[in-house]
Design a protein around this motif. Structure first.
Motif, PDB file in Angstrom:
ATOM      1  N   UNK A   1       0.862  -1.177   0.000  1.00  0.00           N
ATOM      2  CA  UNK A   1       0.000   0.000   0.000  1.00  0.00           C
ATOM      3  C   UNK A   1       0.899   1.226   0.000  1.00  0.00           C
ATOM      4  N   UNK A   2       0.861   1.984  -1.084  1.00  0.00           N
ATOM      5  CA  UNK A   2       1.731   3.151  -1.199  1.00  0.00           C
ATOM      6  C   UNK A   2       1.239   4.253  -0.267  1.00  0.00           C
ATOM      7  N   UNK A   3       2.173   4.796   0.476  1.00  0.00           N
ATOM      8  CA  UNK A   3       1.844   5.876   1.399  1.00  0.00           C
ATOM      9  C   UNK A   3       2.249   7.230   0.833  1.00  0.00           C
ATOM     10  N   UNK A   4       3.271   7.262   0.015  1.00  0.00           N
ATOM     11  CA  UNK A   4       3.686   8.535  -0.572  1.00  0.00           C
ATOM     12  C   UNK A   4       4.895   8.357  -1.459  1.00  0.00           C
ATOM     13  N   UNK A   5       5.105   9.362  -2.324  1.00  0.00           N
ATOM     14  CA  UNK A   5       6.399   9.493  -2.954  1.00  0.00           C
ATOM     15  C   UNK A   5       7.401   9.909  -1.889  1.00  0.00           C
ATOM     16  N   UNK A   6       8.621   9.471  -2.042  1.00  0.00           N
ATOM     17  CA  UNK A   6       9.658   9.812  -1.067  1.00  0.00           C
ATOM     18  C   UNK A   6       9.709  11.314  -0.845  1.00  0.00           C
ATOM     19  N   UNK A   7       9.587  12.080  -1.922  1.00  0.00           N
ATOM     20  CA  UNK A   7       9.696  13.533  -1.827  1.00  0.00           C
ATOM     21  C   UNK A   7       8.414  14.175  -1.317  1.00  0.00           C
ATOM     22  N   UNK A   8       7.301  13.401  -1.271  1.00  0.00           N
ATOM     23  CA  UNK A   8       6.025  13.962  -0.833  1.00  0.00           C
ATOM     24  C   UNK A   8       5.703  13.647   0.622  1.00  0.00           C
ATOM     25  N   UNK A   9       6.504  12.785   1.260  1.00  0.00           N
ATOM     26  CA  UNK A   9       6.284  12.492   2.677  1.00  0.00           C
ATOM     27  C   UNK A   9       6.499  13.769   3.481  1.00  0.00           C
ATOM     28  N   UNK A  10       5.583  14.062   4.385  1.00  0.00           N
ATOM     29  CA  UNK A  10       5.668  15.259   5.234  1.00  0.00           C
ATOM     30  C   UNK A  10       6.283  14.856   6.567  1.00  0.00           C
ATOM     31  N   UNK A  11       7.353  15.517   6.942  1.00  0.00           N
ATOM     32  CA  UNK A  11       8.018  15.224   8.224  1.00  0.00           C
ATOM     33  C   UNK A  11       7.714  16.365   9.175  1.00  0.00           C
ATOM     34  N   UNK A  12       6.828  16.103  10.110  1.00  0.00           N
ATOM     35  CA  UNK A  12       6.371  17.138  11.043  1.00  0.00           C
ATOM     36  C   UNK A  12       6.726  16.732  12.466  1.00  0.00           C
ATOM     37  N   UNK A  13       7.612  17.497  13.091  1.00  0.00           N
ATOM     38  CA  UNK A  13       8.028  17.179  14.446  1.00  0.00           C
ATOM     39  C   UNK A  13       8.676  15.819  14.545  1.00  0.00           C
ATOM     40  N   UNK A  14       9.360  15.395  13.492  1.00  0.00           N
ATOM     41  CA  UNK A  14      10.027  14.093  13.486  1.00  0.00           C
ATOM     42  C   UNK A  14       9.136  12.937  13.086  1.00  0.00           C
TER      43      UNK A  14
ATOM     44  N   UNK B   1     -13.159  17.657  10.424  1.00  0.00           N
ATOM     45  CA  UNK B   1     -13.489  16.397   9.755  1.00  0.00           C
ATOM     46  C   UNK B   1     -12.281  15.467   9.752  1.00  0.00           C
ATOM     47  N   UNK B   2     -11.106  16.024   9.463  1.00  0.00           N
ATOM     48  CA  UNK B   2      -9.887  15.209   9.462  1.00  0.00           C
ATOM     49  C   UNK B   2      -9.602  14.647  10.853  1.00  0.00           C
ATOM     50  N   UNK B   3      -9.830  15.460  11.874  1.00  0.00           N
ATOM     51  CA  UNK B   3      -9.537  15.029  13.244  1.00  0.00           C
ATOM     52  C   UNK B   3     -10.465  13.909  13.711  1.00  0.00           C
ATOM     53  N   UNK B   4     -11.594  13.731  13.042  1.00  0.00           N
ATOM     54  CA  UNK B   4     -12.505  12.648  13.412  1.00  0.00           C
ATOM     55  C   UNK B   4     -11.985  11.286  12.984  1.00  0.00           C
ATOM     56  N   UNK B   5     -11.072  11.273  12.014  1.00  0.00           N
ATOM     57  CA  UNK B   5     -10.638   9.991  11.461  1.00  0.00           C
ATOM     58  C   UNK B   5      -9.132   9.771  11.498  1.00  0.00           C
TER      59      UNK B   5
ATOM     60  N   UNK C   1      -4.187  13.349  15.362  1.00  0.00           N
ATOM     61  CA  UNK C   1      -4.190  14.801  15.217  1.00  0.00           C
ATOM     62  C   UNK C   1      -2.916  15.347  14.579  1.00  0.00           C
ATOM     63  N   UNK C   2      -1.786  14.687  14.806  1.00  0.00           N
ATOM     64  CA  UNK C   2      -0.554  15.208  14.220  1.00  0.00           C
ATOM     65  C   UNK C   2      -0.543  15.076  12.703  1.00  0.00           C
ATOM     66  N   UNK C   3      -1.411  14.198  12.150  1.00  0.00           N
ATOM     67  CA  UNK C   3      -1.479  14.021  10.704  1.00  0.00           C
ATOM     68  C   UNK C   3      -2.416  15.019  10.031  1.00  0.00           C
ATOM     69  N   UNK C   4      -3.244  15.689  10.806  1.00  0.00           N
ATOM     70  CA  UNK C   4      -4.289  16.535  10.234  1.00  0.00           C
ATOM     71  C   UNK C   4      -3.731  17.844   9.703  1.00  0.00           C
TER      72      UNK C   4
END
Length: 522
Positions: free
Chosen positions: A412-425, A480-484, A487-490
């Motif tokens: 299951x692809x999660x992202x392109x390497x360059x599109x992964x978001x690194x937030x707070x590690x 809406x995002x926080x419902x599913x 929270x750090x991903x929203x």
């Protein structure tokens, strides 16, 4: 193993059957199509094209593209399909890089090549139709009329000879020419035929650009099994539905954005979704949201095949078309995944040390692949070729895509390497966030990117195209995002836009979005 095996079988076995339906509805049997291919090959030969010469092909989805593609390979020459959305400077680079001797162009795009005519090594310029183009261009149909198809002699073609050079988008530098041999094209067509189950009873609608990785191999696949090519110069949903009705189309391909446009047209117009036969569609380019799969299958009644690949890999290397597992585990569980490796394909998901990640469906790693459909090399770029096959796993092609793998060996692809978001590690999959947001009934399209953040380094930003008449707010989208999601991903930032930039194959141009929105965030 050459591309001509598919042409020969189509002509020999299905000569009296309709093989190609042109954009204007003109029908050609496979015998007639084969005759036109031989005439085109003879015409190119008369113009001095020889084995190994590169011939650029610039055209939308037409019968001319199909016959010229095969004609080039009949001569043992190398086709160089060009993206018709490029600008003159791009063509100048590509034609110079591959050393093209000839260009065969549709009248709609020939003028862009005319701008850089004196700056490229091309000796021969052919247009369909030449009287609609400024400059000195030979007329395609006139050349075919004057050519003797019986005069064509095929050279000895090795399966290791280059059949085509496909140029990448060049988002991180100059475009790279992906060299694909007759063997890689042949092998890819064989395994794709098996997994997509194309037969002589299929009518294939050309919505996928023919230039893109040689139309995912479907010029060879459909021709080899004796199916019918249904041409549509440029994709538009209304024209696609008309052709589905008029020609009993059973199969087409499209990125999730194509699915969205078909759905929008279906919902706002009184059209039938199928002809006399059921329809299936293969989707790729970016992972389709579960909401899109549900709507396409429930409202249109189409069967979705989810596939995955890259220009360098043929493209197709995985599929979620697993009827047994769909029946036992549910269609959304399976079809939102890119799935298993195709037959004859070795695929791994590895960590930074080149070790396989655990099959826990949580740990992300990079997809690496080996197989006969993987490219031979980048044209005149030995260093980039070496880099593509080294890194985490020596000798494997590194895709740059991050994925998880489950205990069934489905990825299951999660992202392109360059599109992964690194937030707070923390690594955040933009695809996962997009998939969650697509479940909102008032969101028509969405792209999630990382933008600079003073505290976290990066933070997710959602660019949302609202559905017509929707009354969305930033707070409502975040809630809406926080419902599913954790929270750090929203998304912490939401911007409403009228549209999102796309490539010609329906991918959202995230590089362009990141650059423009990073500047505004700073």
């Amino acid at each position: 193993m050459t591309t001509l095996d598919f042409l020969d079988r189509g002509v020999d076995v299905y000569g009296n059957e309709v093989g190609v339906i042109a954009h204007d509805g003109t029908e050609y049997t496979y015998a007639e199509f084969g005759q036109r291919v031989d005439r085109a090959a003879a015409a190119l030969s008369d113009l001095g094209i020889e084995q190994g010469d590169r011939v650029a092909l610039l055209s939308p989805n037409t019968h001319w593209f199909l016959e010229t593609l095969f004609a080039i390979n009949v001569l043992g020459a190398v086709s160089v399909p060009l993206n018709y959305r490029l600008i003159a400077a791009d063509y100048e680079y590509i034609l110079g890089d591959c050393g093209a001797r000839a260009v065969v162009a549709d009248h709609e795009y020939a003028e862009t090549v005319e701008e850089i005519r004196d700056a490229v090594p091309v000796e021969t310029f052919v247009a369909n139709s030449a009287d609609r183009v400024d400059g000195e261009w030979r007329d395609y149909e006139s050349l075919l009329e004057d050519a003797d198809p019986a005069a064509v002699e095929r050279p000895g073609i090795s399966e290791d000879d280059p059949a085509t050079i496909n140029y990448t988008s060049g988002t991180t530098g100059d475009p790279k020419g992906v060299v694909r041999t007759h063997r890689t094209e042949h092998w890819h067509a064989l395994i794709s035929t098996h997994h997509t189950e194309v037969t002589d009873d299929d009518a294939y609608l050309w919505t996928l650009p023919m230039f893109h990785v040689n139309g995912w191999g479907y010029p060879y696949i459909v021709t080899g099994v004796g199916g019918t090519h249904v041409c549509q110069r440029h994709f538009d949903a209304g024209g696609a539905f008309e052709r589905i009705q008029d020609h009993n189309v059973t199969y087409l391909c499209g990125a999730p954005t194509v699915l969205d446009r078909m759905l929008n047209h279906y919902e706002t117009h009184d059209v039938a979704a199928t002809g006399d036969k059921p329809v299936r569609i293969a989707t790729a380019a970016s992972p389709p949201p579960e909401a899109t799969i549900r709507t396409v299958e429930d409202e249109l009644g189409w069967n979705i095949l989810h596939v995955y690949g890259l220009t360098e890999t043929g493209p197709l290397i995985t599929t979620s078309n697993s009827p047994r597992r769909i029946a036992s585990e549910g269609r959304f569980t399976i079809k939102t995944r890119q799935g298993h490796a195709m037959v004859g394909t070795e695929l791994r998901v590895v960590d930074e040390d080149g070790e396989d990640v655990p099959a826990d469906d949580e740990t992300m790693g990079e997809i690496v692949v080996r197989g006969n459909q993987v490219m031979d090399r980048y044209w005149n770029k030995p260093e980039q070729t070496r880099e593509a096959f080294s890194g985490r796993a020596e000798g494997w092609f590194h895709t740059g895509d991050f994925a998880t793998v489950d205990d069934r060996r489905m990825i299951s692809i999660k992202d392109r390497k360059k599109d992964v978001i690194i937030s707070g590690g923390e690594n955040i999959s933009s695809v996962e966030v997009e998939d969650a947001l697509y479940n909102h009934p008032d969101i028509e399209r969405v792209a999630v990117i990382g933008v600079p953040h003073e505290k976290w380094g990066e933070t997710p930003k959602a660019l949302v195209v609202p559905a017509a008449g929707a009354d969305l707010t930033e707070d409502a989208v975040v809630a809406f995002a926080r419902d599913t999601l954790a929270h750090f991903k929203c998304p912490t930032v939401v911007e409403f836009v009228d549209d999102l930039p796309e490539t010609s194959t329906g991918k959202i141009r995230k590089v362009e979005l990141r650059e423009s929105h990073a500047a505004s965030a700073e």
